[in-house]
Design an enzyme around this catalytic site. Structure first.
Site, PDB file in Angstrom:
ATOM      1  N   LYS A  72       0.650  -1.241  -0.069  1.00 51.53           N
ATOM      2  CA  LYS A  72       0.022   0.012   0.280  1.00 51.53           C
ATOM      3  C   LYS A  72       0.787   1.185   0.098  1.00 51.53           C
ATOM      4  O   LYS A  72       0.151   2.358  -0.762  1.00 51.53           O
ATOM      5  CB  LYS A  72      -0.811  -0.123   1.241  1.00 51.53           C
ATOM      6  CG  LYS A  72      -2.037  -0.846   1.152  1.00 51.53           C
ATOM      7  CD  LYS A  72      -3.023  -0.757   2.184  1.00 51.53           C
ATOM      8  CE  LYS A  72      -4.049  -1.966   2.113  1.00 51.53           C
ATOM      9  NZ  LYS A  72      -5.095  -1.757   3.184  1.00 51.53           N
ATOM     10  N   ALA A 137      -2.469   0.507   8.095  1.00 54.73           N
ATOM     11  CA  ALA A 137      -3.963   0.556   8.566  1.00 54.73           C
ATOM     12  C   ALA A 137      -4.381   1.872   9.380  1.00 54.73           C
ATOM     13  O   ALA A 137      -5.335   2.494   9.131  1.00 54.73           O
ATOM     14  CB  ALA A 137      -4.321  -0.821   9.110  1.00 54.73           C
TER      15      ALA A 137
END
Ligand code: ATR
Length: 281
Positions: A72, A137
């Site tokens: 990510k 996250a």
């Protein structure tokens, strides 16, 4: 199952590993429900192959793809344009391919907000939140909560240097937001913990692990406990929240929420309401 034709649009998810992903199920169900000629497939891409894989996505005309662990943050450098959501989070989980130009978005944070609103009617404006973890996250969650006007965020992390790095990054964009770094003993060291929201962004709980020093009886009775982990069995965090009569949820709502937002980015229409969450159940 929908029929694949020569004209079908292809979407994908890249991750390492990727076999556990529910995204193919969510997106293929949504394509089928709306009768869209498209298919969504998983690709396992090792970190050293990420750049070649992204170039390959353009070359073979993949219309859009999701990016999951561990790519990510790394994928950002291989994209052409970054949406504000990706800039604020410093991480990308959705990529749209328009005529060979790749734009990166982050729908994780907005998925979390959508789930909090839908499940609890929670609006972050003026509220305070404690976040366990300071990885990718946590970044998405913090950026979305900051954009939505939250007043205070406390980051609890095993490695303090990582929480401080995250705080510095977020405060460079949201200077008015109060941010504090704490270690886990904080959870059991105060008389009462005032917070409207507690979010676990770590993987603790996936295999039954407890969050260190967690004593939810010290928490404000109105605090919502949100666990991004979605394992078959209830995590110790959610078991404890229930014991302490605190409202709580696992990460399935967020997973469905980020998928719905990705789908809208790619297709310009919302998937059938509630469908993605339903197929996860
Ligand atoms: P993700 O992209 O899913 O957030 P990550 O970037 O590897 O994954 O971050 C994982 C987070 O969970 C980190 O904050 C990590 O703490 P450290 O910064 O100290 O590494 C936290 N985490 C993972 N396993 C943990 C454990 N056993 N105890 C406490 N924290 C843990």
């Amino acid at each position: 199952m929908q029929k694949i034709s020569g004209k079908s649009d292809v979407y994908a998810i890249i991750g390492y590993p990727v076999k556990h992903s529910f995204s193919p199920l969510m997106h293929n169900s949504a394509f089928e429900a709306l009768n869209i000629d498209a298919v969504y497939v998983p690709f396992e891409i090792a970190p050293e192959d990420l750049e070649k894989a992204v170039i390959g996505m353009k070359l073979i005309g993949i219309k859009g793809f999701n990016v999951t662990i561990p790519h990510k943050e790394e994928v950002v450098k291989y994209l052409d344009i970054l949406d504000e959501t990706a800039i604020n989070a410093g991480a990308v989980n959705v990529v749209k391919n328009e005529n060979g130009k790749l734009t990166g978005f982050n729908s994780d944070g907005a998925g979390l907000l959508r789930s909090l609103k839908l499940q609890f009617g929670f609006d972050p404006k003026g509220k305070s939140c404690i976040i366990a973890g300071a990885g990718g996250a946590a970044r998405g969650a913090v950026a979305a909560l900051a954009s939505a006007g939250i007043s205070k965020i406390t980051i609890l992390n095993r490695t303090r240097s990582k929480s401080e790095k995250l705080i510095e990054f977020i405060q460079s964009k949201f200077s008015e937001l109060e941010m504090v770094s704490e270690d886990y003993p904080f959870l059991d060291s105060c008389k009462k913990i005032e917070a409207d929201l507690f979010i676990n962004t770590t993987s603790l709980g996936m295999h039954g692990e407890e969050i260190p020093n967690l004593n939810l009886s010290l928490f404000d009775k109105n605090c919502i406990v949100y666990d991004m982990v979605y394992s078959k069995n209830k995590t110790p965090l959610l078991i404890s929240a229930e014991k302490n009569l605190l409202r709580n949820a696992n990460g399935l709502g967020m997973l469905a929420g980020q998928g719905e937002i990705a789908f809208k980015i790619w297709r310009k229409v919302e998937p059938t309401e509630g469908l993605m969450l339903k197929v996860l159940g």
